[in-house]
Design an enzyme around this catalytic site. Structure first.
Site, mmCIF file in Angstrom:
data_model
loop_
_atom_site.group_PDB
_atom_site.id
_atom_site.type_symbol
_atom_site.label_atom_id
_atom_site.label_comp_id
_atom_site.label_asym_id
_atom_site.label_seq_id
_atom_site.Cartn_x
_atom_site.Cartn_y
_atom_site.Cartn_z
ATOM 1 N N CYS A 282 27.585 39.300 31.946
ATOM 2 C CA CYS A 282 26.596 39.038 33.079
ATOM 3 C C CYS A 282 26.835 39.945 34.046
ATOM 4 O O CYS A 282 27.762 40.628 34.271
ATOM 5 C CB CYS A 282 26.472 37.550 33.252
ATOM 6 S SG CYS A 282 28.081 37.225 34.248
ATOM 7 N N HIS B 172 33.522 32.192 33.587
ATOM 8 C CA HIS B 172 33.283 32.968 32.603
ATOM 9 C C HIS B 172 34.343 33.728 31.574
ATOM 10 O O HIS B 172 35.566 33.930 32.619
ATOM 11 C CB HIS B 172 32.469 34.249 32.954
ATOM 12 C CG HIS B 172 30.962 33.682 33.406
ATOM 13 N ND1 HIS B 172 30.021 34.600 33.246
ATOM 14 C CD2 HIS B 172 30.577 32.450 33.531
ATOM 15 C CE1 HIS B 172 28.806 33.793 33.819
ATOM 16 N NE2 HIS B 172 29.352 32.560 33.867
ATOM 17 N N GLU C 236 35.248 36.679 30.859
ATOM 18 C CA GLU C 236 35.466 38.097 31.557
ATOM 19 C C GLU C 236 36.280 37.844 32.766
ATOM 20 O O GLU C 236 37.364 38.597 32.871
ATOM 21 C CB GLU C 236 34.293 38.869 31.657
ATOM 22 C CG GLU C 236 33.423 39.459 30.299
ATOM 23 C CD GLU C 236 32.455 38.179 29.911
ATOM 24 O OE1 GLU C 236 31.589 38.469 29.093
ATOM 25 O OE2 GLU C 236 32.617 37.117 30.518
ATOM 26 N N CYS D 203 30.136 39.539 35.978
ATOM 27 C CA CYS D 203 31.588 39.744 35.429
ATOM 28 C C CYS D 203 31.503 41.364 35.409
ATOM 29 O O CYS D 203 32.696 41.898 35.297
ATOM 30 C CB CYS D 203 31.396 39.089 33.608
ATOM 31 S SG CYS D 203 31.382 37.388 33.650
#
Length: 291
Positions: A85, A55, A57, A88
């Site tokens: 999410c 991801h 992040e 993260c």
């Protein structure tokens, strides 16, 4: 951090997400900032890397930790193009960031096909009790554009045609050149091999791009950075936190300094050096990456 500065960081995260969507990847971007310094950026590479944890992040957090040389980021802010999410958020808490802000709420991502599975949705609800006040939504102009681009036919529908740009350089004095890039510049080895005199190593140099220049533009860059035409057809440009300090360190490690630091017409602070092995390196620091 002023509201104006935060808005600029959010817009940059959205821009990263849009560029990622235009490149065929998922429409998410993020960055980590501290004291006005953007430590690192990240984009979602789950499709490219076939990695559900890749991801934006987490990529930004990893890169920021590598940059500061530590596994924690106290007083840092995680800025995301969309609501992070639970995975993260957990990574951000482990890194010790003080604040998480995001541009697009989860309903925008869900409408584009990025709804959380039920189990993760339950975890997300628990975050409001576990870390109240940590995560903040800041409405940002254009926050929905990356998702709109991803939804365009062909947008985000397949992997990039090239998965990695790798520059392969054949050098004399292999050990000396390896020590320079690995130790002086600080590029960590990813893979290495040795069979008699046949030796090689792959060093992690961050995000790779391919910059193509006309002869006139190459001459312009040389004159801005050095004062005359000096580079051959291949020159490496490396974004660093402090180009002048990095150049001093590399000279101590065996490089030849070709110029003093200059502020370019496009606003970067650049220094040119010649590394052991012959490659010329442009060390550049963009304005918002200066401490």
């Amino acid at each position: 951090m002023t509201d104006e500065a935060l808005t600029g960081l959010l817009e940059r995260a959205v821009s990263l997400a849009l560029e990622n969507a235009e490149a065929g990847q998922r429409p998410f971007g993020a960055l980590v900032a501290r004291d006005g310094d953007v430590l690192a950026t990240g984009v979602n590479t789950a499709l490219r890397d076939e990695d559900p944890t890749a991801h934006a992040e987490t990529a930004a957090l990893r890169a920021a930790c590598r940059r500061v040389g530590a596994h924690d980021l106290p007083e840092a802010v995680l800025v995301a193009s969309a609501e992070p999410c639970p995975m993260c958020r957990a990574a951000a808490v482990l890194a010790g960031v003080s604040r998480i802000v995001y541009a697009a709420p989860k309903k925008v991502a869900a409408a584009a096909g990025f709804a959380l599975p039920p189990a993760l949705a339950e975890l997300e609800a628990a975050w409001r009790e576990l870390a109240p006040g940590l995560v903040e939504h800041v409405p940002t102009a254009g926050a929905e554009e990356p998702f709109a681009r991803f939804a365009v036919p062909g947008g985000g529908s397949g992997p990039r045609p090239v998965q990695e740009l790798r520059v392969a350089v054949t050098v004399e004095e292999y050990d000396r050149v390896l020590a320079f890039y690995r130790d002086a510049l600080g590029l960590p080895p990813i893979e290495s091999w040795e069979e008699g005199e046949a030796r090689g190593v792959i060093l992690d140099a961050g995000r790779a791009t391919l910059e193509l220049l006309s002869h006139a533009q190459a001459e312009l860059i040389d004159r801005v950075e050095v004062g005359e035409r000096v580079a051959g057809p291949v020159r490496l440009a490396l974004e660093v936190r402090d180009s002048d300090e990095t150049a001093r360190r590399l000279v101590d490690g065996g490089a030849e300094r070709l110029s003093d630091a200059v502020v370019t017409p496009w606003g970067d602070r650049n220094v040119r050096v010649r590394a052991p092995g012959g490659l010329q390196l442009t060390l550049f620091t963009v304005p918002d990456a200066e401490a």
